[in-house]
Design an enzyme around this catalytic site. Structure first.
Site, mmCIF file in Angstrom:
data_model
loop_
_atom_site.group_PDB
_atom_site.id
_atom_site.type_symbol
_atom_site.label_atom_id
_atom_site.label_comp_id
_atom_site.label_asym_id
_atom_site.label_seq_id
_atom_site.Cartn_x
_atom_site.Cartn_y
_atom_site.Cartn_z
ATOM 1 N N ASP A 42 0.830 -1.215 0.000
ATOM 2 C CA ASP A 42 0.000 0.000 0.000
ATOM 3 C C ASP A 42 0.858 1.257 0.000
ATOM 4 O OD1 ASP A 42 -2.471 -1.264 -0.021
ATOM 5 O OD2 ASP A 42 -2.368 -1.643 2.129
ATOM 6 N N GLY A 43 2.019 1.166 0.670
ATOM 7 C CA GLY A 43 2.929 2.306 0.695
ATOM 8 C C GLY A 43 3.331 2.728 -0.717
ATOM 9 N N ASN A 89 -4.389 9.016 2.687
ATOM 10 C CA ASN A 89 -4.810 8.308 3.915
ATOM 11 C C ASN A 89 -5.211 9.261 5.031
ATOM 12 O OD1 ASN A 89 -4.635 5.573 3.360
ATOM 13 N ND2 ASN A 89 -2.569 5.319 4.166
ATOM 14 N N GLU A 90 -4.224 10.042 5.492
ATOM 15 C CA GLU A 90 -4.498 10.890 6.658
ATOM 16 C C GLU A 90 -3.435 11.965 6.826
ATOM 17 O OE1 GLU A 90 -1.519 8.735 7.338
ATOM 18 O OE2 GLU A 90 -3.107 7.360 7.889
ATOM 19 N N ARG A 128 -5.460 17.207 24.762
ATOM 20 C CA ARG A 128 -4.114 16.942 25.313
ATOM 21 C C ARG A 128 -3.818 15.459 25.172
ATOM 22 N NH1 ARG A 128 -5.920 21.112 28.396
ATOM 23 N NH2 ARG A 128 -4.376 22.692 28.956
ATOM 24 N N ALA A 137 -3.657 8.464 22.292
ATOM 25 C CA ALA A 137 -3.377 8.521 23.737
ATOM 26 C C ALA A 137 -3.859 9.827 24.382
ATOM 27 C CB ALA A 137 -1.882 8.307 23.990
HETATM 28 P P1 NAP Z 1 4.033 1.250 6.715
HETATM 29 O O1 NAP Z 1 4.607 1.389 8.094
HETATM 30 O O2 NAP Z 1 4.499 0.169 5.821
HETATM 31 O O3 NAP Z 1 2.425 1.175 6.824
HETATM 32 C C1 NAP Z 1 1.800 0.583 7.884
HETATM 33 C C2 NAP Z 1 0.787 -0.442 7.389
HETATM 34 O O4 NAP Z 1 -0.388 0.221 6.907
HETATM 35 C C3 NAP Z 1 1.268 -1.333 6.252
HETATM 36 O O5 NAP Z 1 0.865 -2.651 6.519
HETATM 37 C C4 NAP Z 1 0.530 -0.760 5.049
HETATM 38 O O6 NAP Z 1 0.348 -1.743 4.038
HETATM 39 C C5 NAP Z 1 -0.777 -0.393 5.680
HETATM 40 N N1 NAP Z 1 -1.645 0.577 4.995
HETATM 41 C C6 NAP Z 1 -1.303 1.750 4.382
HETATM 42 N N2 NAP Z 1 -2.412 2.372 3.925
HETATM 43 C C7 NAP Z 1 -3.472 1.576 4.247
HETATM 44 C C8 NAP Z 1 -4.878 1.678 4.065
HETATM 45 N N3 NAP Z 1 -5.453 2.753 3.485
HETATM 46 N N4 NAP Z 1 -5.668 0.677 4.531
HETATM 47 C C9 NAP Z 1 -5.128 -0.389 5.163
HETATM 48 N N5 NAP Z 1 -3.811 -0.522 5.392
HETATM 49 C C10 NAP Z 1 -2.998 0.440 4.935
HETATM 50 O O7 NAP Z 1 4.228 2.693 6.025
HETATM 51 P P2 NAP Z 1 3.830 3.107 4.572
HETATM 52 O O8 NAP Z 1 3.666 1.907 3.721
HETATM 53 O O9 NAP Z 1 4.735 4.211 4.197
HETATM 54 O O10 NAP Z 1 2.376 3.731 4.813
HETATM 55 C C11 NAP Z 1 2.179 4.964 5.475
HETATM 56 C C12 NAP Z 1 0.934 4.777 6.272
HETATM 57 O O11 NAP Z 1 1.244 4.002 7.428
HETATM 58 C C13 NAP Z 1 0.333 6.046 6.847
HETATM 59 O O12 NAP Z 1 -0.512 6.694 5.922
HETATM 60 C C14 NAP Z 1 -0.429 5.509 8.057
HETATM 61 O O13 NAP Z 1 -1.794 5.257 7.766
HETATM 62 C C15 NAP Z 1 0.215 4.172 8.359
HETATM 63 N N6 NAP Z 1 0.714 4.185 9.722
HETATM 64 C C16 NAP Z 1 0.064 3.411 10.619
HETATM 65 C C17 NAP Z 1 0.438 3.430 11.955
HETATM 66 C C18 NAP Z 1 -0.327 2.575 12.913
HETATM 67 O O14 NAP Z 1 -1.227 1.858 12.469
HETATM 68 N N7 NAP Z 1 -0.026 2.643 14.192
HETATM 69 C C19 NAP Z 1 1.484 4.256 12.398
HETATM 70 C C20 NAP Z 1 2.137 5.049 11.422
HETATM 71 C C21 NAP Z 1 1.728 5.019 10.086
HETATM 72 P P3 NAP Z 1 1.596 -2.246 3.141
HETATM 73 O O15 NAP Z 1 2.381 -3.192 4.029
HETATM 74 O O16 NAP Z 1 0.907 -2.971 2.016
HETATM 75 O O17 NAP Z 1 2.415 -1.036 2.729
HETATM 76 MN MN MN Z 2 4.359 -0.168 3.685
#
Ligand code: NAP
Ligand code: MN
Length: 267
Positions: A54-55, A125-126, A151, A188
């Site tokens: 997805d990234g 995404n966000e 906070r 949090a």
């Molecule tokens: P990443 O650390 O690889 O992403 C975290 C996970 O989110 C991966 O498994 C990714 O899938 C999945 N993902 C991304 N967009 C999604 C969606 N719309 N629906 C369901 N799963 C989704 O980092 P990245 O690939 O650069 O992605 C950045 C995204 O990571 C940010 O937009 C944020 O949403 C997410 N993120 C999540 C957390 C958390 O859940 N605590 C914390 C920080 C960021 P793939 O493995 O297929 O890439």
């Molecule tokens: Mn990823």
């Protein structure tokens, strides 16, 4: 349907993380593209084929941000969660034959935009503000009215499409992507007899504006896979943008099936 102007050959760009996908895999995909009568073109494509996780989709959208009105995105999943993908590795021929016949389902997704101290950023995404070591303090306004002084560690404003990403980890609701909306979720939150916030996720409609007025310095502003530092207290105005991303899905695609396969499982 994929529209290219009449009699024009469809031009396809590839997006992938070169450290994750073998050169041979890319060469064989390129050969296949040419064998179906398409052209390869990274600069002015009609279709961006993203390969990986997805990234990779997030990176592809940001890379082609200036071409969004002309480009459609389609994903080939390779060993990741693959929420944005609708063809897997074994379905290359199905993908290209669907593209050729113009039978993919087409979805439009509004980008989220934020004005941050006169600069504009956007996300699929966000957009979020975070401060892991010092309590983040931010006033929250919805359509010009004060909701709370938050906070805690941070606030996340997610699109419907992004509701299954960070938002979901925070206990936010999953929203069907055909409902354009913004969802505000807390990271949090501090909630006691002195400090209070809503302490649940809040979904607002597509015409709403969420304003976050941060009162602390050195906050991280995250948007999709990107981030920057806000050194001083800032005002962040979030809205759904008119800009849309067009994502192609296979003709059997259903969001409910996707949720089941990626999050629930079959057992
Ligand atoms: P990443 O650390 O690889 O992403 C975290 C996970 O989110 C991966 O498994 C990714 O899938 C999945 N993902 C991304 N967009 C999604 C969606 N719309 N629906 C369901 N799963 C989704 O980092 P990245 O690939 O650069 O992605 C950045 C995204 O990571 C940010 O937009 C944020 O949403 C997410 N993120 C999540 C957390 C958390 O859940 N605590 C914390 C920080 C960021 P793939 O493995 O297929 O890439
Ligand atoms: Mn990823």
């Amino acid at each position: 349907m994929i529209s290219t102007s009449k009699n024009q050959i469809m031009k396809i760009a590839l997006c992938y993380k070169s450290e994750k996908i073998a050169d041979e895999t890319i060469s064989s995909i390129k050969e296949k593209i040419l064998s179906y009568g398409f052209e390869l073109d990274d600069s002015k494509p009609d279709v961006v084929l993203f390969i990986g996780g997805d990234g990779t989709f997030l990176r592809a959208v940001h890379q082609y941000y200036n071409e969004l009105s002309k480009v459609k995105f389609v994903g080939l999943c390779k060993g990741h969660l693959g929420f944005f993908y609708s063809y897997d590795e074994s379905e290359l021929d199905v993908l290209f034959s669907d593209l050729k016949r113009g039978v993919c389902k087409s979805e439009s997704h509004h980008l989220l935009s934020a004005k941050v101290d006169n600069e504009e950023i956007y996300a699929i995404n966000e957009i979020r503000i975070e401060s892991p070591f010092h309590t983040l303090i931010s006033d929250v306004y919805i359509n010009g009215e004060s909701l709370e002084t938050f906070r805690g560690n941070g606030l996340v404003v997610s699109t419907s499409l992004g509701s299954t990403a960070y938002n979901k980890s925070l206990g936010g609701a999953v929203i069907y992507p055909q409902i354009p909306s913004m969802e505000l979720s807390e990271i949090a939150p501090i909630n006691n007899t002195i400090y209070h916030s809503l302490h649940s996720s809040l979904i607002v409609d597509k015409n709403s504006e969420i304003v976050l007025k941060t009162k602390t310095d050195n906050i991280l502003l995250g948007y999709d896979h990107l981030n920057k530092n806000l050194h001083l207290a800032s005002s962040i105005s979030l809205r759904l943008s008119d800009k849309v991303v067009i994502l192609l899905r296979n003709k059997d695609y259903s969001y409910t099936k996707l949720l089941k396969s990626k999050f629930v499982g079959d057992k």
